[in-house]
Motif scaffolding. Structure first.
Motif, PDB file in Angstrom:
ATOM      1  N   GLU A   5       0.619  -1.570  -0.213  1.00  0.00           N
ATOM      2  CA  GLU A   5      -0.061  -0.377  -0.123  1.00  0.00           C
ATOM      3  C   GLU A   5       0.736   0.739  -0.067  1.00  0.00           C
ATOM      4  O   GLU A   5       0.326   1.944  -0.545  1.00  0.00           O
ATOM      5  CB  GLU A   5      -0.836  -0.040   1.535  1.00  0.00           C
ATOM      6  CG  GLU A   5      -2.153  -0.987   1.168  1.00  0.00           C
ATOM      7  CD  GLU A   5      -2.763  -1.027   2.788  1.00  0.00           C
ATOM      8  OE1 GLU A   5      -3.451  -1.130   2.738  1.00  0.00           O
ATOM      9  OE2 GLU A   5      -1.788  -1.712   3.848  1.00  0.00           O
ATOM     10  N   GLU A   8       2.251   2.535  -3.607  1.00  0.00           N
ATOM     11  CA  GLU A   8       1.266   1.838  -4.589  1.00  0.00           C
ATOM     12  C   GLU A   8       0.978   3.868  -4.315  1.00  0.00           C
ATOM     13  O   GLU A   8       0.859   4.732  -4.761  1.00  0.00           O
ATOM     14  CB  GLU A   8       0.333   1.285  -4.528  1.00  0.00           C
ATOM     15  CG  GLU A   8      -0.968   2.233  -5.136  1.00  0.00           C
ATOM     16  CD  GLU A   8      -1.354   0.628  -6.014  1.00  0.00           C
ATOM     17  OE1 GLU A   8      -2.003   1.301  -7.140  1.00  0.00           O
ATOM     18  OE2 GLU A   8      -1.153  -0.510  -5.252  1.00  0.00           O
ATOM     19  N   SER A  12       2.159   6.442  -6.904  1.00  0.00           N
ATOM     20  CA  SER A  12       1.256   7.628  -7.378  1.00  0.00           C
ATOM     21  C   SER A  12       1.900   8.926  -6.940  1.00  0.00           C
ATOM     22  O   SER A  12       1.597   9.720  -7.965  1.00  0.00           O
ATOM     23  CB  SER A  12      -0.228   6.996  -6.605  1.00  0.00           C
ATOM     24  OG  SER A  12      -1.401   7.884  -7.341  1.00  0.00           O
ATOM     25  N   ARG A  18       0.088  13.883 -10.642  1.00  0.00           N
ATOM     26  CA  ARG A  18      -0.697  13.883  -9.968  1.00  0.00           C
ATOM     27  C   ARG A  18      -0.507  14.302  -8.433  1.00  0.00           C
ATOM     28  O   ARG A  18      -1.552  14.338  -7.529  1.00  0.00           O
ATOM     29  CB  ARG A  18      -0.861  11.989  -9.058  1.00  0.00           C
ATOM     30  CG  ARG A  18      -1.199  11.438 -11.095  1.00  0.00           C
ATOM     31  CD  ARG A  18      -1.096   9.896 -10.822  1.00  0.00           C
ATOM     32  NE  ARG A  18      -0.010   9.329 -10.519  1.00  0.00           N
ATOM     33  CZ  ARG A  18       0.465   8.762 -11.569  1.00  0.00           C
ATOM     34  NH1 ARG A  18      -0.500   8.542 -12.793  1.00  0.00           N
ATOM     35  NH2 ARG A  18       1.541   7.841 -11.793  1.00  0.00           N
ATOM     36  N   ASN A  54      -7.766   8.366 -11.300  1.00  0.00           N
ATOM     37  CA  ASN A  54      -8.730   7.116 -11.213  1.00  0.00           C
ATOM     38  C   ASN A  54      -6.790   6.489 -10.319  1.00  0.00           C
ATOM     39  O   ASN A  54      -7.137   5.721  -9.718  1.00  0.00           O
ATOM     40  CB  ASN A  54      -8.604   6.519 -12.574  1.00  0.00           C
ATOM     41  CG  ASN A  54     -10.013   6.974 -12.902  1.00  0.00           C
ATOM     42  OD1 ASN A  54     -11.038   6.593 -12.483  1.00  0.00           O
ATOM     43  ND2 ASN A  54     -10.067   6.868 -13.971  1.00  0.00           N
ATOM     44  N   HIS A  55      -6.029   6.448 -11.120  1.00  0.00           N
ATOM     45  CA  HIS A  55      -4.443   6.465 -10.746  1.00  0.00           C
ATOM     46  C   HIS A  55      -4.409   6.844  -9.029  1.00  0.00           C
ATOM     47  O   HIS A  55      -4.300   5.829  -8.018  1.00  0.00           O
ATOM     48  CB  HIS A  55      -3.107   7.028 -11.179  1.00  0.00           C
ATOM     49  CG  HIS A  55      -2.505   6.449 -10.918  1.00  0.00           C
ATOM     50  ND1 HIS A  55      -1.765   5.929  -9.336  1.00  0.00           N
ATOM     51  CD2 HIS A  55      -1.500   5.737 -11.912  1.00  0.00           C
ATOM     52  CE1 HIS A  55      -0.528   5.299 -10.268  1.00  0.00           C
ATOM     53  NE2 HIS A  55      -0.633   4.562 -11.313  1.00  0.00           N
ATOM     54  N   ARG A  57      -7.143   7.273  -7.085  1.00  0.00           N
ATOM     55  CA  ARG A  57      -8.158   6.854  -6.447  1.00  0.00           C
ATOM     56  C   ARG A  57      -7.796   5.468  -6.057  1.00  0.00           C
ATOM     57  O   ARG A  57      -7.885   4.740  -5.198  1.00  0.00           O
ATOM     58  CB  ARG A  57      -9.517   7.016  -6.853  1.00  0.00           C
ATOM     59  CG  ARG A  57     -10.339   6.772  -6.574  1.00  0.00           C
ATOM     60  CD  ARG A  57     -12.181   7.045  -7.346  1.00  0.00           C
ATOM     61  NE  ARG A  57     -12.132   6.779  -8.351  1.00  0.00           N
ATOM     62  CZ  ARG A  57     -12.443   5.072  -9.125  1.00  0.00           C
ATOM     63  NH1 ARG A  57     -13.086   4.229  -7.947  1.00  0.00           N
ATOM     64  NH2 ARG A  57     -12.354   5.117 -10.660  1.00  0.00           N
ATOM     65  N   HIS A  58      -7.334   4.893  -6.868  1.00  0.00           N
ATOM     66  CA  HIS A  58      -6.813   3.235  -7.226  1.00  0.00           C
ATOM     67  C   HIS A  58      -5.848   2.765  -5.518  1.00  0.00           C
ATOM     68  O   HIS A  58      -5.565   1.818  -5.592  1.00  0.00           O
ATOM     69  CB  HIS A  58      -5.765   2.713  -8.342  1.00  0.00           C
ATOM     70  CG  HIS A  58      -5.595   1.795  -8.063  1.00  0.00           C
ATOM     71  ND1 HIS A  58      -6.969   0.592  -8.162  1.00  0.00           N
ATOM     72  CD2 HIS A  58      -4.534   1.205  -8.313  1.00  0.00           C
ATOM     73  CE1 HIS A  58      -5.876  -0.673  -8.848  1.00  0.00           C
ATOM     74  NE2 HIS A  58      -4.922  -0.561  -8.310  1.00  0.00           N
ATOM     75  N   ALA A  59      -5.159   4.432  -5.920  1.00  0.00           N
ATOM     76  CA  ALA A  59      -4.044   4.058  -4.492  1.00  0.00           C
ATOM     77  C   ALA A  59      -4.378   5.051  -3.201  1.00  0.00           C
ATOM     78  O   ALA A  59      -3.618   4.360  -1.738  1.00  0.00           O
ATOM     79  CB  ALA A  59      -2.538   5.489  -4.947  1.00  0.00           C
ATOM     80  N   GLY A  60      -5.992   5.146  -3.315  1.00  0.00           N
ATOM     81  CA  GLY A  60      -6.240   4.972  -2.118  1.00  0.00           C
ATOM     82  C   GLY A  60      -5.887   6.434  -1.285  1.00  0.00           C
ATOM     83  O   GLY A  60      -6.552   7.078  -0.382  1.00  0.00           O
ATOM     84  N   SER A  63     -10.476  10.144  -2.473  1.00  0.00           N
ATOM     85  CA  SER A  63     -11.955   9.785  -3.132  1.00  0.00           C
ATOM     86  C   SER A  63     -12.740  10.493  -3.476  1.00  0.00           C
ATOM     87  O   SER A  63     -13.143  12.061  -4.027  1.00  0.00           O
ATOM     88  CB  SER A  63     -12.747   9.022  -1.046  1.00  0.00           C
ATOM     89  OG  SER A  63     -13.029  11.065  -1.040  1.00  0.00           O
TER      90      SER A  63
END
Length: 99
Positions: A5, A8, A12, A18, A54-55, A57-60, A63
């Motif tokens: 995590e 990631e 990101s 980003r 989206n990248h 968001r996928h990495a948390g 939101s």
């Protein structure tokens, strides 16, 4: 936080757009910003921004919620706190760090 995590999230944030998006969303916390406002503020084309959001968001790290026809993006500051804690978890436990 697990190593995967953390990797990631760091991966990101290691990309300029980003990182700029995330920093902008932090300033807009806790309410967030619609995608169009982010694109306008950072002068990023909508399709490019969508990829980067989206990248994130996928990495948390962000939101998204729907408000009418808009998608509002919000920084997940709690995840950054977890990342900070993960990175500093063993800080200064070796004698070379304590000096």
């Amino acid at each position: 936080m697990e190593i995967s995590e953390a990797l990631e999230a760091l991966t990101s944030l290691s990309q300029e757009i980003r990182l700029r998006v995330f920093r902008l969303l932090v300033t807009a916390s806790p309410h967030g910003l619609p995608a169009g406002a982010i694109a306008e503020e950072l002068a990023v084309p909508a399709n490019t921004l969508s990829f980067h959001l989206n990248h994130l968001r996928h990495a948390g790290l962000v939101s998204v919620r729907r408000q009418g026809r808009m998608q509002i993006y919000t920084a997940r500051c709690d995840q950054v706190e977890f990342l900070k804690d993960f990175l500093t978890e063993n800080c200064c436990t070796k004698s070379s760090c304590a000096s």
